[in-house]
Design a protein around this motif. Structure first.
Motif, PDB file in Angstrom:
ATOM      1  N   UNK A 183       0.671  -1.155  -0.048  1.00 48.75           N
ATOM      2  CA  UNK A 183       0.076  -0.019   0.111  1.00 48.75           C
ATOM      3  C   UNK A 183       0.943   1.183  -0.128  1.00 48.75           C
ATOM      4  N   UNK A 184       2.026   1.407   0.880  1.00 43.87           N
ATOM      5  CA  UNK A 184       2.549   2.597   0.958  1.00 43.87           C
ATOM      6  C   UNK A 184       3.362   2.678  -0.301  1.00 43.87           C
ATOM      7  N   UNK A 185       4.234   1.739  -0.856  1.00 43.66           N
ATOM      8  CA  UNK A 185       4.906   1.977  -2.121  1.00 43.66           C
ATOM      9  C   UNK A 185       3.913   2.253  -3.134  1.00 43.66           C
ATOM     10  N   UNK A 192      -7.477   6.806   7.233  1.00 38.13           N
ATOM     11  CA  UNK A 192      -6.351   6.239   7.818  1.00 38.13           C
ATOM     12  C   UNK A 192      -5.451   7.033   8.559  1.00 38.13           C
ATOM     13  N   UNK A 193      -5.348   8.242   8.249  1.00 39.87           N
ATOM     14  CA  UNK A 193      -4.625   9.318   9.304  1.00 39.87           C
ATOM     15  C   UNK A 193      -5.158   9.471  10.570  1.00 39.87           C
ATOM     16  N   UNK A 194      -6.526   9.298  10.416  1.00 41.30           N
ATOM     17  CA  UNK A 194      -7.515   9.539  11.617  1.00 41.30           C
ATOM     18  C   UNK A 194      -7.720   8.301  12.354  1.00 41.30           C
ATOM     19  N   UNK A 195      -7.069   7.148  12.139  1.00 44.46           N
ATOM     20  CA  UNK A 195      -7.069   6.120  12.887  1.00 44.46           C
ATOM     21  C   UNK A 195      -7.259   6.168  14.200  1.00 44.46           C
ATOM     22  N   UNK A 245      -1.196  -0.993  19.308  1.00 43.21           N
ATOM     23  CA  UNK A 245      -1.517  -1.753  18.082  1.00 43.21           C
ATOM     24  C   UNK A 245      -0.766  -1.117  17.116  1.00 43.21           C
ATOM     25  N   UNK A 246       0.230  -2.135  16.769  1.00 45.39           N
ATOM     26  CA  UNK A 246       1.083  -1.806  15.551  1.00 45.39           C
ATOM     27  C   UNK A 246       0.723  -1.649  13.870  1.00 45.39           C
ATOM     28  N   UNK A 247      -0.521  -2.263  13.778  1.00 46.85           N
ATOM     29  CA  UNK A 247      -1.066  -2.165  12.622  1.00 46.85           C
ATOM     30  C   UNK A 247      -1.899  -1.029  12.404  1.00 46.85           C
ATOM     31  N   UNK A 248      -2.496  -0.446  13.413  1.00 39.57           N
ATOM     32  CA  UNK A 248      -3.169   0.933  13.398  1.00 39.57           C
ATOM     33  C   UNK A 248      -2.211   1.868  13.316  1.00 39.57           C
ATOM     34  N   UNK A 249      -1.016   1.742  14.064  1.00 40.46           N
ATOM     35  CA  UNK A 249      -0.133   3.005  14.082  1.00 40.46           C
ATOM     36  C   UNK A 249       0.577   3.090  12.677  1.00 40.46           C
ATOM     37  N   UNK A 250       0.713   1.947  12.109  1.00 37.96           N
ATOM     38  CA  UNK A 250       1.212   1.691  10.672  1.00 37.96           C
ATOM     39  C   UNK A 250       0.293   2.412   9.675  1.00 37.96           C
ATOM     40  N   UNK A 251      -0.944   2.310   9.773  1.00 36.96           N
ATOM     41  CA  UNK A 251      -1.994   2.554   8.935  1.00 36.96           C
ATOM     42  C   UNK A 251      -1.964   4.386   8.964  1.00 36.96           C
ATOM     43  N   UNK A 252      -2.048   4.749  10.435  1.00 32.81           N
ATOM     44  CA  UNK A 252      -1.916   6.147  10.535  1.00 32.81           C
ATOM     45  C   UNK A 252      -0.757   6.771   9.909  1.00 32.81           C
TER      46      UNK A 252
END
Length: 179
Positions: A40-42, A72-75, A114-121
């Motif tokens: 997603x990020x790339x 995503x930024x507001x997660x 929660x690392x997945x949520x932090x990565x999404x943000x």
């Protein structure tokens, strides 16, 4: 993204829509798979590089992408804190980042994020930054929602990358308005 840079802006412009539209469709329709495979990020980074030579022609794609970035930024990242007597050698949950803070000689405060949520943000605000920088003045229609989310993150206490990218979103937004 490298394709646009390799062939030059003018050459890429002729094929830009045919290249970008399917990538945006992929992004919107298979987001979960892109997250799972760390693409997603790339993909956002590549699209931002392609957006630069397209300028205003990228705006319809940005309209489609923007809600997912703002979401995503507001997660709301799950964070748990508790008092423990000693540090655990290994955390059993790979989906959680665990940190220990000394509690002035009375054990430790364990902070679990929660690392997945932090990565999404972090991805959401980072991608907003990339698009703001790439689009320049063509980002102007997206400034208000981008600034609204970024302003809440410049003092985000849990992640310095989120804070930095939020500041870059604000900077890119200002640049887009004065370009």
């Amino acid at each position: 993204g490298s394709l646009a840079a390799a062939v030059g802006d003018e050459q890429f412009a002729a094929d830009a829509e045919a290249t970008v539209a399917p990538l945006v469709a992929l992004l919107l329709s298979h987001r979960a798979l892109l997250v799972e495979t760390n693409l997603l990020e790339p993909l956002h980074a590549s699209l931002a590089k392609m957006a630069a030579p397209m300028g205003g022609a990228f705006q319809p794609h940005m309209i489609a992408i923007m809600p997912t970035l703002l979401e995503a930024a507001a997660v709301d990242v799950d964070v748990q804190t508790d008092l423990v007597e000693e540090r655990a050698d290994a955390d059993e949950d790979a989906a959680v980042d665990t940190h220990y803070v000394d509690n002035k000689g009375r054990g430790f405060v364990r902070v679990r994020v929660n690392s997945a949520q932090m990565e999404e943000k972090a991805m959401g605000v980072g991608a907003l930054h990339e698009y703001a920088e790439a689009l320049g003045s063509a980002f102007a229609p997206f400034v208000q929602p981008a600034v609204e989310v970024a302003i809440t993150l410049v003092a985000y206490p849990l992640n310095p990358t989120v804070r930095a990218n939020a500041a870059f979103v604000l900077s890119g937004s200002i640049k887009s308005l004065v370009a």
